[in-house]
Design an enzyme around this catalytic site. Structure first.
Site, PDB file in Angstrom:
ATOM      1  N   MET A 192      24.156   8.127   2.602  1.00 14.34           N
ATOM      2  CA  MET A 192      24.064   9.423   3.267  1.00 14.34           C
ATOM      3  C   MET A 192      24.377   9.303   4.756  1.00 14.34           C
ATOM      4  O   MET A 192      25.082  10.130   5.326  1.00 14.34           O
ATOM      5  CB  MET A 192      22.682  10.033   3.045  1.00 14.34           C
ATOM      6  CG  MET A 192      22.572  11.463   3.515  1.00 14.34           C
ATOM      7  SD  MET A 192      23.763  12.549   2.718  1.00 14.34           S
ATOM      8  CE  MET A 192      22.764  13.264   1.422  1.00 14.34           C
TER       9      MET A 192
ATOM     10  N   LYS B 143     -17.379  -0.252   6.017  1.00  8.57           N
ATOM     11  CA  LYS B 143     -17.853  -1.170   4.977  1.00  8.57           C
ATOM     12  C   LYS B 143     -19.348  -1.053   4.732  1.00  8.57           C
ATOM     13  O   LYS B 143     -19.797  -1.150   3.584  1.00  8.57           O
ATOM     14  CB  LYS B 143     -17.487  -2.606   5.366  1.00  8.57           C
ATOM     15  CG  LYS B 143     -17.600  -3.570   4.187  1.00  8.57           C
ATOM     16  CD  LYS B 143     -17.068  -4.946   4.542  1.00  8.57           C
ATOM     17  CE  LYS B 143     -17.196  -5.883   3.350  1.00  8.57           C
ATOM     18  NZ  LYS B 143     -16.687  -7.221   3.666  1.00  8.57           N
TER      19      LYS B 143
ATOM     20  N   GLU C 177       0.807  -1.219   0.000  1.00  9.61           N
ATOM     21  CA  GLU C 177       0.000   0.000   0.000  1.00  9.61           C
ATOM     22  C   GLU C 177       0.843   1.274   0.000  1.00  9.61           C
ATOM     23  O   GLU C 177       0.433   2.296  -0.545  1.00  9.61           O
ATOM     24  CB  GLU C 177      -0.959   0.015   1.199  1.00  9.61           C
ATOM     25  CG  GLU C 177      -2.068  -1.033   1.134  1.00  9.61           C
ATOM     26  CD  GLU C 177      -1.658  -2.372   1.721  1.00  9.61           C
ATOM     27  OE1 GLU C 177      -0.444  -2.582   1.973  1.00  9.61           O
ATOM     28  OE2 GLU C 177      -2.542  -3.220   1.932  1.00  9.61           O
TER      29      GLU C 177
ATOM     30  N   PHE D 135     -11.718  -6.811  14.075  1.00 11.32           N
ATOM     31  CA  PHE D 135     -10.639  -7.316  13.231  1.00 11.32           C
ATOM     32  C   PHE D 135     -10.291  -6.289  12.140  1.00 11.32           C
ATOM     33  O   PHE D 135     -11.171  -5.780  11.456  1.00 11.32           O
ATOM     34  CB  PHE D 135     -11.059  -8.638  12.584  1.00 11.32           C
ATOM     35  CG  PHE D 135     -10.026  -9.175  11.626  1.00 11.32           C
ATOM     36  CD1 PHE D 135      -8.784  -9.583  12.096  1.00 11.32           C
ATOM     37  CD2 PHE D 135     -10.291  -9.244  10.264  1.00 11.32           C
ATOM     38  CE1 PHE D 135      -7.825 -10.058  11.213  1.00 11.32           C
ATOM     39  CE2 PHE D 135      -9.328  -9.720   9.377  1.00 11.32           C
ATOM     40  CZ  PHE D 135      -8.096 -10.131   9.853  1.00 11.32           C
ATOM     41  N   GLN D 136      -9.030  -6.009  12.009  1.00 16.12           N
ATOM     42  CA  GLN D 136      -8.500  -5.040  11.044  1.00 16.12           C
ATOM     43  C   GLN D 136      -9.111  -3.653  11.201  1.00 16.12           C
ATOM     44  O   GLN D 136      -9.329  -2.942  10.220  1.00 16.12           O
ATOM     45  CB  GLN D 136      -8.650  -5.552   9.602  1.00 16.12           C
ATOM     46  CG  GLN D 136      -7.717  -6.722   9.317  1.00 16.12           C
ATOM     47  CD  GLN D 136      -7.580  -7.064   7.838  1.00 16.12           C
ATOM     48  OE1 GLN D 136      -8.500  -6.847   7.059  1.00 16.12           O
ATOM     49  NE2 GLN D 136      -6.440  -7.609   7.462  1.00 16.12           N
TER      50      GLN D 136
END
Lengths: 170, 565
Positions: free
Chosen positions: B470, B161, B49, B111-112
């Site tokens: 760097m 949802k 993502e 969940f999630q």
């Protein structure tokens, strides 16, 4: 080296009125902004405004002019903020509401009530060991009252923080 | 119509053509609708993502309109966070959409579930949660408006949802936002004052920031600079807004910028800042920064004016509008002769040191030399973050606006490759190079699959110095070479990884092989990865130390310190 480039200056108390969209999450957006930009807020008062769907927030903060300018600009960037007003003391009505629970005995009760009267404070509750007094006024008056009550023993204090409105027709 | 369909239709209404995303349980209804609208809205499947957000960012920087990314709830959404913050720091219009658990479960640690409204609050311009499907159209449209107008920025939209599944019963199309009224028009009195200051100045410098690119004010900038013979330095974010081969171009300013640019600011009597926020990487020590100069600051975001540096003349407004008004006034008056500009031009040339450096393993400057050769005017260079990014900033010259993209404010490693993918989608006719580091690239290496399966050609060029260069450079310069946790030891074999993804990979070990590899990749139809074995301990110089006076630069071509004359 040019000292004038340095951003700073004397600090003083500023009171700012903020008109916001009244929906969940607005307060957390504001307080999260204050926290991450390091603005140290003395008090916040929130409530419904005269405009439906809008809430009025009054914040007071001790800072120098540059920090206040930055704070106002950053707050103004929040999409939920509709308007910001600088509530300068000379052009505003400033009040704070405070409840004080003072320890009392039969002996001291009358003194406390008398001091309250002089301060135009209301006695809201009395029992054997304490009195609850409500006082409304400018913060200095409230501080003065709390200081006087200290002699009798303060059990609890609950203050609203500064509430204010601009005078006149603006 | 279901909420999910309203989401897709509103995206199309707002002229979105591509969505970079990765599916999951909480966005399945939206994914289902992608199948019905494939012709109008193309979904591009990334493999992480974070890459979706960076790709949408690169897409937005090149196309000039908001990029859209999509993820599922919980970990999907939190993976977007780095990309959202990157877009926020660089004022990129980004619409980040994510699903969430049904409204009835919000706050229950389902969940999630993650509190993305809380998480994205400090890194977005605004965020919305859509609890009522009837508000889908107005909220998404408001999001686009907020993201693209005024100072652009990312807007996050949280879509539980059930809002995707429920029917839309009322068409609400209100896009009025009481608290959102960006100031576009600069105050005429301030603009007039600015004109007077510019006409009076003996040694003026224009500091052109990313705001020039965002407001597409390059023509007006050019008129002001050429008409008045004012040297122009750009910020890292402003790179390409003024032709870098122009005789008045000082190059990029800042910690790893050109000496002539930093010194010009240090010696100027007037700085005309347009759309730059005076970041610490530009100013160095604020006490000594441009101490001899008056400063005009033109910015669309009033909060940027006076935030870091005290300003003599603020102008709040859109760069294009303000500059065009400014040019109009100035044109009516005779400009003072500018001996300053003539003297400075010599130093601009001195800073153009030879970079066709021979030898193997390659000198990083050799890669920049060959990039300058191969890149067409309209081609795009994207970069990751680190030494390679600063080499590109310093040595690669871009003449056409919007041909260089990178993560400036955030300095996000792993930005370059997915952003290049997004850029290619926005401008398919251009060749898109991603100059990357071996550290940066490895963070998003899985996106080779996106290139392969979505048929998007980019050219990743890895400046492989076996180190997190760097950080290694800072350890060498500032902590006695105590190298800790920075040696990557040339793992993996990047060319072989490319092959594993079904793409061509080339390893360049000798300086003589680089040009041919570039040409081969340039002509190819699909992604070709070029792994360039580079000197391990080359440093990017010149530089000034963090917090130092910006004219105290060390290293580089010209050796004088701080003073131009």
């Amino acid at each position: 080296m040019d000292e004038s480039r340095e951003i700073g200056g004397k600090t003083k108390k500023h009171i700012i009125g903020i008109m916001v969209d009244d929906h969940p999450g607005v307060m957390s957006k504001l307080s999260s902004l204050f926290a991450r930009r390091g603005f140290n807020i003395d008090s916040i008062v929130v409530g419904k405004s005269a405009h439906p769907g809008m809430a009025h927030i009054v914040i007071s903060v001790v800072a120098n002019d540059e920090i206040i300018e930055q704070l106002e600009k950053q707050v103004n960037k929040l999409i939920d903020v509709a308007k910001i007003t600088d509530l300068a003391p000379a052009q505003s009505v400033i009040r704070e509401h405070c409840l004080v629970k003072v320890a009392s005995t039969e002996k001291s009760r009358e003194d406390i009530i008398n001091i309250a009267k002089i301060h135009k404070a209301k006695v809201l509750d009395i029992n054997h060991s304490s009195i609850i007094v409500e006082i409304v006024g400018r913060p200095a008056k409230i501080e003065n009252f709390i200081e006087l009550m200290g002699k009798y023993g303060i059990k609890e204090v609950s203050r609203t923080g500064i509430n204010a409105l601009q005078r006149g027709t603006k | 119509m279901q909420g999910s369909e309203a989401i897709i239709k509103t995206l199309i209404e707002e002229k979105a053509e591509h969505v970079f995303g990765f599916p999951g349980g909480a966005v399945m209804p939206i994914y289902d609708k992608f199948l019905d609208y494939e012709d109008e809205l193309r979904h591009i499947l990334v493999r992480h993502e974070q890459a979706a957000a960076h790709a949408a960012d690169g897409y937005a920087k090149i196309s000039g309109k908001a990029g859209v990314c999509l993820a599922t709830s919980g970990p999907g959404a939190t993976n977007l966070v780095t990309g959202i913050m990157t877009a926020y720091m660089d004022s990129v219009p980004l619409i980040a959409l994510a699903g969430n658990v049904p409204t009835s479960l919000l706050g229950n640690d389902a969940f999630q579930e993650s509190d993305m409204m809380g998480i994205t609050m400090p890194i977005t311009k605004h965020n919305f949660q859509i609890r009522d499907p009837n508000t889908i159209r107005s909220k998404i449209r408001k999001a686009f408006k907020i993201a693209q107008h005024g100072r652009p920025g990312p807007v996050y939209i949280d879509i539980p949802k059930d809002s995707q599944v429920k029917e839309v019963t009322k068409d609400i199309n209100n896009v009025l936002i009481a608290g959102f009224k960006p100031v576009l028009k600069g105050h005429p009195v301030q603009i007039k004052k600015a004109a007077e200051m510019i006409l009076k100045a003996e040694c003026p410098v224009i500091l052109a920031g990313g705001g020039i690119l965002i407001s597409k004010a390059y023509a007006e900038l050019g008129e002001l600079a050429e008409g008045m013979s004012i040297p122009v330095t750009t910020t890292f974010m402003g790179k390409s807004c003024f032709p870098e081969t122009h005789p008045l171009c000082l190059g990029v300013i800042g910690m790893h910028g050109r000496k002539v640019a930093n010194y010009a600011i240090g010696n100027a009597d007037l700085i005309i800042n347009v759309g730059c926020r005076f970041s610490d990487r530009i100013t160095g020590d604020l006490k000594t920064f441009a101490s001899g100069a008056k400063i005009i600051h033109i910015d669309i975001d009033s909060a940027e004016i006076g935030k870091n540096v005290k300003i003599d003349l603020p102008i709040v407004g859109d760069a294009k509008q303000v500059l065009s008004e400014l040019v109009k006034i100035i044109k009516l008056k005779a400009p003072k002769s500018r001996g300053w500009a003539e003297k400075i031009k010599k130093f601009i040339k001195d800073c153009d040191c030879a970079i066709d450096v021979k030898g193997s393993p390659l000198d990083p400057r050799k890669i920049m030399f060959e990039l300058n050769r191969i890149l067409g005017k309209e081609d795009i260079l994207s970069t990751g973050t680190g030494q390679h990014q600063m080499f590109a900033m310093h040595f690669v010259k871009r003449d056409v606006p919007h041909t260089f993209i990178s993560s400036g404010g955030a300095g996000t490693m792993g930005y370059g490759f997915p952003a290049a993918i997004g850029a290619k989608v926005a401008k398919p006719d251009a060749q898109v190079f991603d100059l990357d580091g071996d550290g940066s690239f490895a963070m998003v290496i899985q996106e080779l699959a996106t290139c392969k399966e979505e048929n998007i050609k980019v050219i990743p060029v890895i400046m492989n110095n076996a180190y997190l260069g760097m950080v290694r450079q800072w350890m060498e310069l500032f902590v006695d070479k105590r190298y800790s946790g920075v040696h990557l030891k040339r793992t993996p074999d990047f060319a072989k990884v490319a092959e594993a993804y079904g793409l061509e990979g080339i390893t360049v070990e000798r300086d003589s092989e680089l040009r041919e590899a570039f040409e081969r990749a340039y002509k190819a139809d699909s992604t070709v990865l070029i792994d360039v074995i580079t000197q391990e301990e080359a440093n990017i110089l010149p530089m000034f130390s963090a917090g130092a006076n910006n004219v105290d630069m060390f290293g580089g071509c010209i050796q004088n310190k701080g003073e131009l004359f």
